[in-house]
Write an enzyme that holds these catalytic residues in place. Structure first.
Site, PDB file in Angstrom:
ATOM      1  N   GLY A  35     -34.894 -45.429 -32.458  1.00 12.16           N
ATOM      2  CA  GLY A  35     -35.940 -46.285 -32.428  1.00 12.16           C
ATOM      3  C   GLY A  35     -36.776 -46.262 -30.994  1.00 12.16           C
ATOM      4  CB  SER A  36     -36.571 -43.938 -28.404  1.00 15.13           C
ATOM      5  OG  SER A  36     -37.119 -42.605 -28.958  1.00 15.13           O
ATOM      6  CG  ASN A  37     -41.262 -42.281 -30.902  1.00 13.32           C
ATOM      7  OD1 ASN A  37     -42.115 -41.980 -30.206  1.00 13.32           O
ATOM      8  ND2 ASN A  37     -40.491 -41.293 -31.413  1.00 13.32           N
ATOM      9  CE  LYS A  53     -32.788 -42.752 -47.557  1.00 10.85           C
ATOM     10  NZ  LYS A  53     -32.031 -42.207 -48.192  1.00 10.85           N
ATOM     11  CG  ASN A  70     -44.333 -39.768 -39.588  1.00 12.98           C
ATOM     12  OD1 ASN A  70     -43.446 -40.420 -39.137  1.00 12.98           O
ATOM     13  ND2 ASN A  70     -44.085 -38.200 -40.023  1.00 12.98           N
ATOM     14  CG  HIS A  86     -43.420 -33.510 -37.392  1.00 13.75           C
ATOM     15  ND1 HIS A  86     -42.333 -33.788 -38.641  1.00 13.75           N
ATOM     16  CD2 HIS A  86     -43.471 -32.199 -37.039  1.00 13.75           C
ATOM     17  CE1 HIS A  86     -41.639 -32.513 -38.694  1.00 13.75           C
ATOM     18  NE2 HIS A  86     -42.439 -31.711 -37.909  1.00 13.75           N
ATOM     19  CG  ASP A 116     -43.855 -33.625 -41.917  1.00 17.63           C
ATOM     20  OD1 ASP A 116     -44.064 -34.726 -41.594  1.00 17.63           O
ATOM     21  OD2 ASP A 116     -42.888 -32.892 -42.021  1.00 17.63           O
TER      22      ASP A 116
HETATM   23  C1  GRF Z   1     -38.883 -38.500 -33.301  1.00 19.54           C
HETATM   24  O1  GRF Z   1     -38.309 -37.387 -32.921  1.00 19.54           O
HETATM   25  C2  GRF Z   1     -39.744 -38.443 -34.297  1.00 19.54           C
HETATM   26  O2  GRF Z   1     -40.794 -37.422 -34.019  1.00 19.54           O
HETATM   27  C3  GRF Z   1     -39.131 -38.333 -35.542  1.00 19.54           C
HETATM   28  O3  GRF Z   1     -38.188 -38.713 -35.588  1.00 19.54           O
HETATM   29  C4  GRF Z   1     -37.610 -38.903 -34.264  1.00 19.54           C
HETATM   30  C5  GRF Z   1     -37.548 -40.392 -33.936  1.00 19.54           C
HETATM   31  O4  GRF Z   1     -37.053 -40.972 -32.792  1.00 19.54           O
HETATM   32  N1  GRF Z   1     -40.243 -38.484 -36.815  1.00 19.54           N
HETATM   33  P1  GRF Z   1     -36.795 -42.424 -32.363  1.00 19.54           P
HETATM   34  O5  GRF Z   1     -35.764 -43.180 -33.362  1.00 19.54           O
HETATM   35  O6  GRF Z   1     -37.911 -42.896 -32.167  1.00 19.54           O
HETATM   36  O7  GRF Z   1     -36.016 -42.187 -31.093  1.00 19.54           O
END
Ligand code: GRF
Length: 196
Positions: free
Chosen positions: A11-13, A90, A106, A108, A149
């Site tokens: 969940g870092s994003n 998923k 999303n 990627h 994607d």
């Molecule tokens: C990221 O590298 C994103 O590009 C991909 O999944 C990863 C998620 O990382 N879709 P986080 O859980 O947000 O740290």
């Protein structure tokens, strides 16, 4: 703009986006996070930031149409405007796609269309980049449709790949730019600079 997250992993994003909302650089309200993974860092993080959290998965809903319907209803009930996939592992169901057409984004970890598609996630992506000898990689934000994607690209940020880079060091470089690119791109959507 009310944001609904879907995440399976650390969940870092999601964290970078929630913090951008808190600091005012992103004019949006993070409302809820749905995870298929009860033990995910993403669910814990969302609780820490007082978002509503939902565990919806094949465990809670063995029938995939019912799961799709539960996810869709949760987004609608909470008046979510934009769905933010942040490491959601998923496939997105048809009901959610049709109810939220062009309102699911999303991230990627490569410069799509390179290194996308089924099976291309996590370290697989960075390994493919290193093996192909490319000099640049990066991250891509795109709209989500039926095909992995393949939706319209909304934003990209690059990183240099050096000869010394390993799969792990490249992953570290890319995740750093992800944390900048995702809030920036969402803000461009909100300001109208990017139209969906
Ligand atoms: C990221 O590298 C994103 O590009 C991909 O999944 C990863 C998620 O990382 N879709 P986080 O859980 O947000 O740290």
């Amino acid at each position: 703009m009310r944001l609904g997250f879907m995440a399976s992993g650390r969940g870092s994003n999601a964290k970078a986006i929630i913090e951008a909302c808190g600091s005012g650089t992103l004019a949006a309200t993070p409302v809820l996070l749905i995870s298929n993974n009860l033990n995910s860092g993403a669910l814990n993080l969302a609780k820490e930031y007082n978002l509503q959290t939902f565990h919806l998965s094949g465990q809670t809903h063995p029938d995939s149409d019912e799961l799709d319907s539960a996810i869709t209803q949760t987004m609608i009930d909470n008046k979510i405007d934009l769905i933010v996939l942040a490491g959601y592992m998923k496939k997105i169901g048809g009901q959610l796609l049709s109810n939220y057409k062009d309102r699911i984004v999303n991230i990627h970890p490569s410069l799509l269309p390179a290194h996308g598609g089924q099976g291309m996630y996590g370290m697989n992506v960075h390994r493919a980049v290193i093996e192909s000898g490319e000099k640049i990689s990066g991250a891509t934000i795109h709209l989500v449709n039926e095909d992995y994607d393949q939706g319209r690209i909304l934003g990209q940020k690059t990183v240099q790949v050096s000869k010394q880079d390993t799969v792990e060091s490249l992953a570290e470089k890319v995740i750093k730019v992800e944390h900048q690119l995702y809030p920036e791109t969402l803000q461009k959507i909100i300001s109208g600079e990017i139209s969906l």
